[in-house]
Motif scaffolding. Structure first.
Motif, PDB file in Angstrom:
ATOM      1  N   VAL A  20      10.714   3.079  -5.422  1.00 24.72           N
ATOM      2  CA  VAL A  20      10.520   2.023  -6.427  1.00 24.72           C
ATOM      3  C   VAL A  20      11.843   1.311  -6.699  1.00 24.72           C
ATOM      4  O   VAL A  20      11.901   0.073  -6.747  1.00 24.72           O
ATOM      5  CB  VAL A  20       9.915   2.595  -7.730  1.00 24.72           C
ATOM      6  N   THR A  21      12.911   2.072  -6.874  1.00 21.34           N
ATOM      7  CA  THR A  21      14.224   1.479  -7.128  1.00 21.34           C
ATOM      8  C   THR A  21      14.672   0.646  -5.935  1.00 21.34           C
ATOM      9  O   THR A  21      15.215  -0.455  -6.104  1.00 21.34           O
ATOM     10  CB  THR A  21      15.261   2.579  -7.436  1.00 21.34           C
ATOM     11  N   ASN A  22      14.444   1.153  -4.728  1.00 22.09           N
ATOM     12  CA  ASN A  22      14.785   0.391  -3.528  1.00 22.09           C
ATOM     13  C   ASN A  22      14.017  -0.926  -3.495  1.00 22.09           C
ATOM     14  O   ASN A  22      14.572  -1.979  -3.156  1.00 22.09           O
ATOM     15  CB  ASN A  22      14.461   1.205  -2.271  1.00 22.09           C
ATOM     16  N   THR A  23      12.737  -0.875  -3.839  1.00 23.77           N
ATOM     17  CA  THR A  23      11.910  -2.082  -3.866  1.00 23.77           C
ATOM     18  C   THR A  23      12.416  -3.051  -4.923  1.00 23.77           C
ATOM     19  O   THR A  23      12.448  -4.267  -4.702  1.00 23.77           O
ATOM     20  CB  THR A  23      10.436  -1.713  -4.123  1.00 23.77           C
ATOM     21  N   ALA A  24      12.812  -2.518  -6.076  1.00 27.92           N
ATOM     22  CA  ALA A  24      13.336  -3.379  -7.145  1.00 27.92           C
ATOM     23  C   ALA A  24      14.556  -4.146  -6.659  1.00 27.92           C
ATOM     24  O   ALA A  24      14.687  -5.346  -6.928  1.00 27.92           O
ATOM     25  CB  ALA A  24      13.691  -2.539  -8.368  1.00 27.92           C
TER      26      ALA A  24
ATOM     27  N   GLU B 274       0.833  -1.210   0.000  1.00 28.26           N
ATOM     28  CA  GLU B 274       0.000   0.000   0.000  1.00 28.26           C
ATOM     29  C   GLU B 274       0.867   1.258   0.000  1.00 28.26           C
ATOM     30  O   GLU B 274       0.548   2.242  -0.664  1.00 28.26           O
ATOM     31  CB  GLU B 274      -0.956   0.008   1.197  1.00 28.26           C
ATOM     32  N   ALA B 275       1.960   1.223   0.759  1.00 32.39           N
ATOM     33  CA  ALA B 275       2.881   2.369   0.785  1.00 32.39           C
ATOM     34  C   ALA B 275       3.517   2.571  -0.590  1.00 32.39           C
ATOM     35  O   ALA B 275       3.650   3.701  -1.071  1.00 32.39           O
ATOM     36  CB  ALA B 275       3.953   2.159   1.853  1.00 32.39           C
ATOM     37  N   LEU B 276       3.875   1.476  -1.246  1.00 31.84           N
ATOM     38  CA  LEU B 276       4.452   1.560  -2.590  1.00 31.84           C
ATOM     39  C   LEU B 276       3.432   2.124  -3.583  1.00 31.84           C
ATOM     40  O   LEU B 276       3.773   2.970  -4.423  1.00 31.84           O
ATOM     41  CB  LEU B 276       4.933   0.173  -3.029  1.00 31.84           C
ATOM     42  N   ASP B 277       2.188   1.698  -3.465  1.00 33.37           N
ATOM     43  CA  ASP B 277       1.131   2.243  -4.320  1.00 33.37           C
ATOM     44  C   ASP B 277       0.944   3.742  -4.070  1.00 33.37           C
ATOM     45  O   ASP B 277       0.775   4.524  -5.007  1.00 33.37           O
ATOM     46  CB  ASP B 277      -0.193   1.511  -4.081  1.00 33.37           C
ATOM     47  N   ARG B 278       0.977   4.128  -2.811  1.00 27.92           N
ATOM     48  CA  ARG B 278       0.823   5.552  -2.468  1.00 27.92           C
ATOM     49  C   ARG B 278       1.972   6.362  -3.052  1.00 27.92           C
ATOM     50  O   ARG B 278       1.787   7.454  -3.569  1.00 27.92           O
ATOM     51  CB  ARG B 278       0.759   5.747  -0.955  1.00 27.92           C
ATOM     52  N   TYR B 279       3.171   5.835  -2.966  1.00 29.79           N
ATOM     53  CA  TYR B 279       4.341   6.506  -3.539  1.00 29.79           C
ATOM     54  C   TYR B 279       4.108   6.758  -5.031  1.00 29.79           C
ATOM     55  O   TYR B 279       4.353   7.854  -5.525  1.00 29.79           O
ATOM     56  CB  TYR B 279       5.586   5.640  -3.313  1.00 29.79           C
ATOM     57  N   GLY B 280       3.624   5.749  -5.730  1.00 30.31           N
ATOM     58  CA  GLY B 280       3.352   5.907  -7.155  1.00 30.31           C
ATOM     59  C   GLY B 280       2.297   6.962  -7.427  1.00 30.31           C
ATOM     60  O   GLY B 280       2.437   7.778  -8.341  1.00 30.31           O
TER      61      GLY B 280
END
Length: 194
Positions: A107-111, A57-63
């Motif tokens: 996003v890059t960190n998640t990748a 959810e945090a990643l979606d919010r970032y996007g």
């Protein structure tokens, strides 16, 4: 009668995003989240599910908060190539900014941390990259149609090169103490658009 939530879920999600962004997924425990968000574990689970669900959810919010700026920058009317150049230079400046180095790009960190073994995270990363690539590609097609980009250039291949460059700038900027490294790389890549 149902109890009302005693916290603002959006504020809690913003706080979770900040903590995950700063520390990463694995280094952030549920106890860290409970403490940082200032809400009880049961409320956290009831609202967001488990740690992984909250991270996604945090990643979606970032996007949702970062992509609209790119859409505005790369979709504005008029000359398209200056907008592409400005986006590349902004990414380089952000990557070289000492105050932002520890965060990098979420996003890059998640990748780097999750995508190789987490299909849900990988889908979100790929979706973000596809979105950025599409924006760059569209801008470069417009630039070519307007005579800003030479006819012999391949807008799709250039957009993919720029996507990889932008993600690489984020990684190198996070780890390097030499800001000239990312700025020089960005400027060299931009010469391919001449």
């Amino acid at each position: 009668m149902a109890r009302t939530k005693e916290f603002d879920p959006d504020a809690a999600l913003r706080a979770a995003l900040e903590l995950f962004w700063r520390r990463g997924y694995e280094a952030t425990s549920m106890a860290d989240l409970v403490e940082h968000l200032g809400i009880g574990r049961a409320s956290l689970y009831a609202t967001f599910g488990n740690k992984h669900d909250l991270y996604l959810e945090a990643l979606d919010r970032y996007g949702r908060t970062h992509q609209p700026q790119l859409v505005r920058d790369l979709s504005q009317p008029g000359p398209a190539l200056p907008a592409v150049r400005a986006v590349v230079r902004r990414f380089a400046a952000e990557a070289a900014d000492e105050s932002r180095r520890t965060y990098g790009c979420f996003v890059t960190n998640t990748a780097a941390e999750l995508a190789p073994h987490d299909p849900a995270a990988a889908r979100r990363v790929e979706g973000s990259w596809e979105h950025l690539e599409t924006l760059l590609h569209s801008a470069l097609v417009r630039a070519q149609a307007q005579g800003e980009l030479p006819a012999g250039r391949d807008p799709l291949a250039l957009s993919r090169m720029l996507l990889v460059l932008l993600q690489g700038l984020r990684v190198v900027g996070k780890a390097s103490s030499d800001p000239a490294r990312v700025r020089d790389a960005a400027e060299q890549a931009l010469r391919l658009l001449d």
